[in-house]
Motif scaffolding. Structure first.
Motif, PDB file in Angstrom:
ATOM      1  N   GLY B  38      69.777  29.229 -19.448  1.00 57.67           N
ATOM      2  CA  GLY B  38      70.043  30.345 -20.344  1.00 57.67           C
ATOM      3  C   GLY B  38      70.110  29.975 -21.805  1.00 57.67           C
ATOM      4  N   THR B  42      63.010  28.393 -21.917  1.00 60.57           N
ATOM      5  CA  THR B  42      61.824  29.080 -21.417  1.00 60.57           C
ATOM      6  C   THR B  42      61.301  30.075 -22.445  1.00 60.57           C
ATOM      7  OG1 THR B  42      62.484  28.789 -19.123  1.00 60.57           O
ATOM      8  CG2 THR B  42      60.940  30.565 -19.582  1.00 60.57           C
ATOM      9  N   THR B  43      62.216  30.746 -23.114  1.00 58.04           N
ATOM     10  CA  THR B  43      61.795  31.699 -24.140  1.00 58.04           C
ATOM     11  C   THR B  43      60.992  30.985 -25.223  1.00 58.04           C
ATOM     12  OG1 THR B  43      63.765  33.011 -23.684  1.00 58.04           O
ATOM     13  CG2 THR B  43      62.623  33.452 -25.755  1.00 58.04           C
TER      14      THR B  43
HETATM   15  N1  LIG Z   1      62.477  38.989 -20.200  1.00 60.11           N
HETATM   16  C1  LIG Z   1      63.793  38.927 -20.498  1.00 60.11           C
HETATM   17  N2  LIG Z   1      64.536  40.038 -20.594  1.00 60.11           N
HETATM   18  C2  LIG Z   1      65.844  39.975 -20.897  1.00 60.11           C
HETATM   19  N3  LIG Z   1      66.526  38.849 -21.128  1.00 60.11           N
HETATM   20  C3  LIG Z   1      65.849  37.695 -21.040  1.00 60.11           C
HETATM   21  C4  LIG Z   1      64.449  37.666 -20.714  1.00 60.11           C
HETATM   22  N4  LIG Z   1      64.046  36.375 -20.719  1.00 60.11           N
HETATM   23  C5  LIG Z   1      65.143  35.645 -21.003  1.00 60.11           C
HETATM   24  N5  LIG Z   1      66.223  36.419 -21.204  1.00 60.11           N
HETATM   25  C6  LIG Z   1      67.575  35.967 -21.579  1.00 60.11           C
HETATM   26  O1  LIG Z   1      67.464  35.100 -22.672  1.00 60.11           O
HETATM   27  C7  LIG Z   1      68.337  34.002 -22.529  1.00 60.11           C
HETATM   28  C8  LIG Z   1      67.550  32.706 -22.555  1.00 60.11           C
HETATM   29  O2  LIG Z   1      66.786  32.616 -21.359  1.00 60.11           O
HETATM   30  P1  LIG Z   1      65.761  31.443 -21.076  1.00 60.11           P
HETATM   31  O3  LIG Z   1      64.895  31.244 -22.258  1.00 60.11           O
HETATM   32  O4  LIG Z   1      65.093  31.767 -19.795  1.00 60.11           O
HETATM   33  O5  LIG Z   1      66.741  30.205 -20.911  1.00 60.11           O
HETATM   34  P2  LIG Z   1      66.489  28.782 -20.245  1.00 60.11           P
HETATM   35  O6  LIG Z   1      65.032  28.646 -19.969  1.00 60.11           O
HETATM   36  O7  LIG Z   1      66.988  27.820 -21.247  1.00 60.11           O
HETATM   37  O8  LIG Z   1      67.285  28.751 -18.996  1.00 60.11           O
HETATM   38  C9  LIG Z   1      69.103  34.225 -21.246  1.00 60.11           C
HETATM   39  O9  LIG Z   1      70.317  34.847 -21.561  1.00 60.11           O
HETATM   40  C10 LIG Z   1      68.222  35.160 -20.476  1.00 60.11           C
HETATM   41  O10 LIG Z   1      68.969  35.970 -19.615  1.00 60.11           O
END
Ligand SMILES: Nc1ncnc2c1ncn2[C@@H]1O[C@H](COP(=O)(O)OP(=O)(O)O)[C@@H](O)[C@H]1O
Ligand SMILES: [Mg+2]
Lengths: 285, 351
Positions: B38, B42-43
């Motif tokens: 989180g 990934t974002t």
């Molecule tokens: N498509 C999406 N819609 C809503 N929230 C998202 C989405 N993608 C990621 N998030 C939120 O953004 C935050 C960062 O997620 P992410 O980038 O997946 O983290 P990581 O890859 O470091 O685990 C988290 O709180 C996640 O719930």
């Protein structure tokens, strides 16, 4: 992998140069074909999918032909109930064919397949088009099998090759429209289990509350209005009149011209509305 | 500069996944993006690979803006996402060939590259089998191979070893290290300090969408205080006494871990010595302990040091979570290696 400085492979060099419009169109076509092929290969390898697309429609045909057929009176229809039935079952199958569109797309979203493809120079439209094309091709296989089974149990095309081909083409066109709607639903709902459970429920009333298996006039009056004018009935009427070679047919309740005109309008309308919606849902997914 | 990221922001509704992130990667270098579930890893990868547009800030890959020159970016990158993008019903070979075709390599080049990569990733024998028969490690290797089919200049790997067993993880590290040795620029995300340590030249630590530390793994480990000697006190009432007994040992003051059940002593570079000292001191005090371990610092230790709290799930709001938010139980992989000395020796060999 021989380092960033290594002489580029032919393919790499090609991929790096900015492509022109003609090249892009050619790639879009190739990409669509590759994805269609991938989907068809997957289908051919999973026995459950084959059961779903071939065995189940054949079962429906035989069930209605022999179990319910005796109770349904369409004796004035040329060729009897089996000739009345086959176009209806084919339309229903065209509706059910869309299951794999919705499920396939939502599954792809969830396993990360679409992320990979969207990070590649692959044409944006290819995933959606490749899915639709594969599903329509599968539907063609199903329809041919059903016509074969129909012939074995007494169905006959009564108007020559032209009418027969037109019927198959219209059924495929209907299938394409339903698949477009399904694609939108699959991409919008995303969660595969929800798609399986709820995403396709709308297909059932549309295919059963129609003229597919029984005459609409045999239904209670409150249902009749819907059943008579809903798009599936329009298309089924057109398929039926095509199957018997455009004979005047009071049981159908519509001339070929009017049934054809209305079903083409419905089907084209659905495609025109849902292709952009599905494309947008895909872009946002 | 192959990757340049400036003030990158991304919000999903109320959730601010990234709140102004900066970093850059030079040609041929490996950047490890380290953070808990989180954090926004990934974002960041999804923005850099043109899958989602940023809400603010800029990002360039090979000089191309990811938001405005996405098509150009896609021609120079490869991505192996957090979920593998393998069609399970197709064979390994078919998966790679199709990836090659979709990169427009043409039929024969795609076939040739596919065969080469299968060979290289030790999948040649399995190439004709459906991918659903593959083990987790094989799937990851196949997925990595697919991302390399067009010889990308920049490769993005999102948690390439999460969910793998320790042996497959070490195997994957070998494969990645080999790639890097050949000059591919790599951005890799991970939840394991150990993994970033193994593979990355530079590490950027993110938490709740912000960069909280950056540097080489040596820099980070120095800040944490090197290896950690850890043990649990059988009689919880005597935890305070245990802290006192080992107070003078190691570097800095021993602390309790996030659960409050285990004592941690920072050992710096003298892991073995401190371990022995701790055992002696506890023995002399007659304190029964369990699960004594010597381990390398983990992400949790870095977090403990940098933020004073344990790494926790990101996101300001609980959020819909859905398909991405699940906590990964493999995260504490560094902890509890058992009788630590051997665990530590293994890792030494792997370098
Ligand atoms: N498509 C999406 N819609 C809503 N929230 C998202 C989405 N993608 C990621 N998030 C939120 O953004 C935050 C960062 O997620 P992410 O980038 O997946 O983290 P990581 O890859 O470091 O685990 C988290 O709180 C996640 O719930
Ligand atoms: Mg992630």
């Amino acid at each position: 992998m021989s380092g960033a400085q290594a002489p580029a492979l032919p393919g790499t060099a090609r991929a790096l140069s900015e492509p022109g419009a003609g090249q892009r169109l050619r790639w879009a076509f190739e990409d669509t074909m590759v994805i269609t092929w991938r989907n068809l290969l997957t289908w051919a390898r999973v026995p459950a999918y084959i059961v779903f697309t071939v065995v189940q429609p054949v079962m429906f045909t035989l069930l209605f032909r022999y179990v319910f057929g005796g109770a349904i009176n369409v004796s004035t229809f040329p060729g009897g109930y089996v000739s009345y039935l086959i176009p209806g079952v084919i339309a229903q199958t065209a509706g059910f064919a869309s299951f794999s569109t919705a499920i396939g797309l939502s599954r792809e979203l969830n396993v990360g397949g679409i992320d990979r493809i969207r990070s590649m120079p692959t044409a944006r439209s290819a995933v959606l088009l490749g899915r639709l094309l594969a599903d329509v091709l599968r539907l063609l296989v199903t329809i041919l099998v059903m016509v074969g089974v129909g012939y074995a149990v007494g169905f006959r095309f009564q108007g020559g090759v032209g009418y027969a081909l037109a019927m198959v083409a219209l059924a495929l066109y209907l299938g394409l429209a339903v698949c477009c709607i399904s694609a939108f639903i699959g991409l919008q709902v995303r969660d595969e289990e929800s798609v399986q459970a709820f995403g396709l429920i709308w297909v059932f009333p549309l295919t059963f509350v129609s003229s597919a298996f029984v005459q609409v006039s045999s239904m209670p009056s409150w249902l009749r209005g819907f059943a008579q004018h809903q798009p599936f009935t329009e298309v089924i009427n057109a398929l039926r009149v095509l199957a018997i070679g455009n004979k005047v047919q009071p049981l159908v309740g519509q001339s070929l011209g009017s049934a054809l005109w209305q079903s083409l309008a419905w089907v084209t309308g659905a495609i025109v509305v849902f292709v952009p919606l599905a494309t947008r849902a895909y872009e946002r997914a | 500069m192959i990757i340049e990221v400036e003030g990158l922001r991304k919000s999903f509704g109320d959730v601010q996944a990234l709140r102004g992130v900066d970093f850059s990667v030079d040609e041929g270098m490996v950047l490890g993006l380290l953070g808990p579930n989180g954090a926004g890893k990934t974002t960041a990868v999804r923005i850099l690979t043109t899958l989602v547009p940023p809400s603010g800030g800029r990002a360039r890959v090979c000089g191309y803006d990811v938001a405005h020159e996405a098509a150009a970016v896609r021609r120079v990158i490869g991505l192996a996402g957090q979920a593998t993008a393998i069609a399970p019903d197709l064979t390994g070979l078919e998966n790679l060939q199709m990836a090659g075709r979709l990169y427009h390599l043409g039929r024969s080049l795609a076939r040739q590259r596919a065969a080469e990569l299968l060979e290289r990733f030790d999948l040649a024998d399995a190439g004709g089998r459906q991918a659903k028969t593959y083990s987790g490690g094989m799937l990851r290797r196949l997925d990595l191979a697919a991302s390399l089919i067009s010889r990308p200049r920049v490769l993005f790997l999102d948690e390439p070893t999460t969910g793998l067993d320790p042996r497959s993880r070490v195997g994957m590290w070998g494969v990645i290290r080999e790639l890097v040795a050949q000059g591919t620029t790599l951005l890799l995300t991970t939840q394991y300090l150990e993994e970033a340590d193994e593979l990355a030249d530079q590490i950027v630590v993110i938490d709740h969408g912000v960069v909280i530390a950056r540097g080489t793994s040596e820099d980070l480990k120095d800040r944490v205080g090197g290896d950690v000697v850890e043990f649990g006190v059988d009689d919880r009432a005597r935890t305070a006494q245990a802290l006192e007994v080992v107070a003078a040992l190691g570097e800095g003051t021993p602390v309790l871990d996030g659960t409050g059940a285990r004592v941690q002593v920072r050992a710096g570079g003298r892991g073995g010595t401190v371990l022995v000292e701790v055992v002696r001191a506890l023995d002399a005090a007659g304190l029964p302990v369990s699960g004594m371990a010597l381990r390398r610092p983990s992400l949790d230790d870095v977090f403990m040091t940098l933020t004073g709290h344990v790494a926790e799930e990101g996101g300001t709001a609980p959020g819909p979570g859905g398909r991405r938010g699940r906590r990964n139980s493999g995260r504490r992989q560094g902890a509890g290696v058992g009788a630590g000395a051997s665990g530590s020796a293994d890792k030494g060999d792997a370098r």
